[in-house]
Design a protein around this motif. Sequence first.
Motif, PDB file in Angstrom:
ATOM      1  N   MET A  68       6.914   6.859  46.183  1.00  0.00           N
ATOM      2  CA  MET A  68       6.862   5.486  45.720  1.00  0.00           C
ATOM      3  C   MET A  68       6.147   5.473  44.372  1.00  0.00           C
ATOM      4  SD  MET A  68       7.259   5.602  49.086  1.00  0.00           S
ATOM      5  CE  MET A  68       5.662   5.925  49.785  1.00  0.00           C
ATOM      6  N   LEU A  69       6.736   4.749  43.409  1.00  0.00           N
ATOM      7  CA  LEU A  69       6.198   4.742  42.057  1.00  0.00           C
ATOM      8  C   LEU A  69       5.803   3.348  41.614  1.00  0.00           C
ATOM      9  CD1 LEU A  69       8.790   7.037  40.234  1.00  0.00           C
ATOM     10  CD2 LEU A  69       6.605   7.686  41.251  1.00  0.00           C
ATOM     11  N   GLY A  70       4.650   3.267  40.965  1.00  0.00           N
ATOM     12  CA  GLY A  70       4.236   2.069  40.255  1.00  0.00           C
ATOM     13  C   GLY A  70       4.488   2.301  38.781  1.00  0.00           C
ATOM     14  N   ILE A  71       5.129   1.349  38.134  1.00  0.00           N
ATOM     15  CA  ILE A  71       5.506   1.476  36.726  1.00  0.00           C
ATOM     16  C   ILE A  71       4.665   0.505  35.911  1.00  0.00           C
ATOM     17  CG2 ILE A  71       7.407   1.297  35.062  1.00  0.00           C
ATOM     18  CD1 ILE A  71       7.865   3.406  37.263  1.00  0.00           C
ATOM     19  N   GLU A  72       4.111   0.984  34.801  1.00  0.00           N
ATOM     20  CA  GLU A  72       3.388   0.082  33.915  1.00  0.00           C
ATOM     21  C   GLU A  72       4.330  -0.428  32.836  1.00  0.00           C
ATOM     22  OE1 GLU A  72       1.369   3.330  30.886  1.00  0.00           O
ATOM     23  OE2 GLU A  72       0.213   2.643  32.609  1.00  0.00           O
ATOM     24  N   GLY A  73       4.189  -1.671  32.503  1.00  0.00           N
ATOM     25  CA  GLY A  73       5.029  -2.255  31.467  1.00  0.00           C
ATOM     26  C   GLY A  73       6.461  -2.446  31.914  1.00  0.00           C
ATOM     27  N   ARG A  74       7.360  -2.360  30.947  1.00  0.00           N
ATOM     28  CA  ARG A  74       8.773  -2.620  31.200  1.00  0.00           C
ATOM     29  C   ARG A  74       9.637  -1.382  31.041  1.00  0.00           C
ATOM     30  NH1 ARG A  74       9.690  -8.662  29.284  1.00  0.00           N
ATOM     31  NH2 ARG A  74       7.552  -9.326  29.511  1.00  0.00           N
ATOM     32  N   GLY A  75       9.100  -0.240  31.417  1.00  0.00           N
ATOM     33  CA  GLY A  75       9.818   1.009  31.204  1.00  0.00           C
ATOM     34  C   GLY A  75      10.653   1.478  32.374  1.00  0.00           C
ATOM     35  N   ALA A  76      10.915   0.614  33.343  1.00  0.00           N
ATOM     36  CA  ALA A  76      11.614   1.054  34.553  1.00  0.00           C
ATOM     37  C   ALA A  76      12.986   1.649  34.251  1.00  0.00           C
ATOM     38  CB  ALA A  76      11.735  -0.096  35.548  1.00  0.00           C
ATOM     39  N   ASP A  77      13.774   1.027  33.378  1.00  0.00           N
ATOM     40  CA  ASP A  77      15.115   1.545  33.078  1.00  0.00           C
ATOM     41  C   ASP A  77      15.042   2.941  32.465  1.00  0.00           C
ATOM     42  OD1 ASP A  77      16.330  -0.724  34.054  1.00  0.00           O
ATOM     43  OD2 ASP A  77      16.530  -1.667  32.083  1.00  0.00           O
ATOM     44  N   ARG A  78      14.108   3.133  31.546  1.00  0.00           N
ATOM     45  CA  ARG A  78      13.939   4.444  30.913  1.00  0.00           C
ATOM     46  C   ARG A  78      13.497   5.479  31.946  1.00  0.00           C
ATOM     47  NH1 ARG A  78       9.612   6.788  29.746  1.00  0.00           N
ATOM     48  NH2 ARG A  78       8.340   4.909  29.814  1.00  0.00           N
ATOM     49  N   ILE A  79      12.611   5.091  32.832  1.00  0.00           N
ATOM     50  CA  ILE A  79      12.125   6.008  33.867  1.00  0.00           C
ATOM     51  C   ILE A  79      13.249   6.364  34.834  1.00  0.00           C
ATOM     52  CG2 ILE A  79      10.556   6.190  35.846  1.00  0.00           C
ATOM     53  CD1 ILE A  79       8.516   4.617  34.079  1.00  0.00           C
ATOM     54  N   VAL A  80      14.074   5.394  35.218  1.00  0.00           N
ATOM     55  CA  VAL A  80      15.205   5.673  36.104  1.00  0.00           C
ATOM     56  C   VAL A  80      16.153   6.663  35.437  1.00  0.00           C
ATOM     57  CG1 VAL A  80      17.279   4.674  37.173  1.00  0.00           C
ATOM     58  CG2 VAL A  80      15.067   3.525  37.415  1.00  0.00           C
ATOM     59  N   ARG A  81      16.420   6.496  34.147  1.00  0.00           N
ATOM     60  CA  ARG A  81      17.283   7.441  33.431  1.00  0.00           C
ATOM     61  C   ARG A  81      16.676   8.845  33.454  1.00  0.00           C
ATOM     62  NH1 ARG A  81      17.791   3.085  30.014  1.00  0.00           N
ATOM     63  NH2 ARG A  81      16.311   3.937  28.517  1.00  0.00           N
ATOM     64  N   HIS A  82      15.372   8.919  33.243  1.00  0.00           N
ATOM     65  CA  HIS A  82      14.682  10.211  33.262  1.00  0.00           C
ATOM     66  C   HIS A  82      14.766  10.843  34.647  1.00  0.00           C
ATOM     67  CE1 HIS A  82      11.792  13.003  31.400  1.00  0.00           C
ATOM     68  NE2 HIS A  82      11.381  13.185  32.649  1.00  0.00           N
ATOM     69  N   LEU A  83      14.526  10.045  35.679  1.00  0.00           N
ATOM     70  CA  LEU A  83      14.581  10.545  37.053  1.00  0.00           C
ATOM     71  C   LEU A  83      15.976  11.050  37.401  1.00  0.00           C
ATOM     72  CD1 LEU A  83      12.499   7.757  38.823  1.00  0.00           C
ATOM     73  CD2 LEU A  83      11.775  10.128  38.433  1.00  0.00           C
ATOM     74  N   SER A  84      16.996  10.391  36.884  1.00  0.00           N
ATOM     75  CA  SER A  84      18.379  10.776  37.172  1.00  0.00           C
ATOM     76  C   SER A  84      18.703  12.173  36.666  1.00  0.00           C
ATOM     77  CB  SER A  84      19.352   9.765  36.561  1.00  0.00           C
ATOM     78  OG  SER A  84      19.154   8.504  37.148  1.00  0.00           O
ATOM     79  N   GLY A  85      17.930  12.663  35.712  1.00  0.00           N
ATOM     80  CA  GLY A  85      18.149  13.995  35.171  1.00  0.00           C
ATOM     81  C   GLY A  85      17.459  15.106  35.942  1.00  0.00           C
ATOM     82  N   ILE A  86      16.698  14.765  36.969  1.00  0.00           N
ATOM     83  CA  ILE A  86      15.997  15.769  37.767  1.00  0.00           C
ATOM     84  C   ILE A  86      16.859  16.089  38.982  1.00  0.00           C
ATOM     85  CG2 ILE A  86      13.904  16.281  39.084  1.00  0.00           C
ATOM     86  CD1 ILE A  86      12.400  14.321  37.223  1.00  0.00           C
ATOM     87  N   SER A  87      17.319  17.328  39.080  1.00  0.00           N
ATOM     88  CA  SER A  87      18.305  17.689  40.100  1.00  0.00           C
ATOM     89  C   SER A  87      17.806  17.531  41.531  1.00  0.00           C
ATOM     90  CB  SER A  87      18.802  19.118  39.882  1.00  0.00           C
ATOM     91  OG  SER A  87      17.736  20.034  40.045  1.00  0.00           O
TER      92      SER A  87
END
Length: 142
Positions: A68-87
């Motif tokens: 479970m992740l807590g995100i600071e600010g409005r970076g959720a979309d960028r973080i989801v894109r980053h997570l999608s690249g982790i196999s």
Amino acid sequence: MDDKDRKLLSALRHDARASLSELAGLLGVSRTTVRARIDRLQARGDIIGFTVQVRGDTHRDAVRGLMMLGIEGRGADRIVRHLSGISAIRAVHSTNGRWDLIVEIGTNTLEEFDDVLSAVRRIEGVSTSETNLLLNTKKQVG
């Protein structure tokens, strides 16, 4: 989405290889109607794909967990894109409540799992996290 669409989706979840004739009989409509409903559900994005599960898939990941992740600010979309690249990341879910995202992780070893946790925690914008290992799956849907 009406009751027939929900019944169709349920039948496809149970057996995505069911023939149009089988589905038509179950729903009490024509094969053409079933095909049109499936096409409409796909076009609307209600059905995003079909898949096959093989015996090996159910035992693919020796170590599985939810992060479970807590995100600071409005970076959720960028973080989801980053997570999608982790196999090792099997799925990313948005949620409400205390956590912003829930990440499903699967690896072969605890060491690999720990490496994934470390990589996720280093992503800029991830402020807090909590991880739970999945010990046993009591019911698998799909």
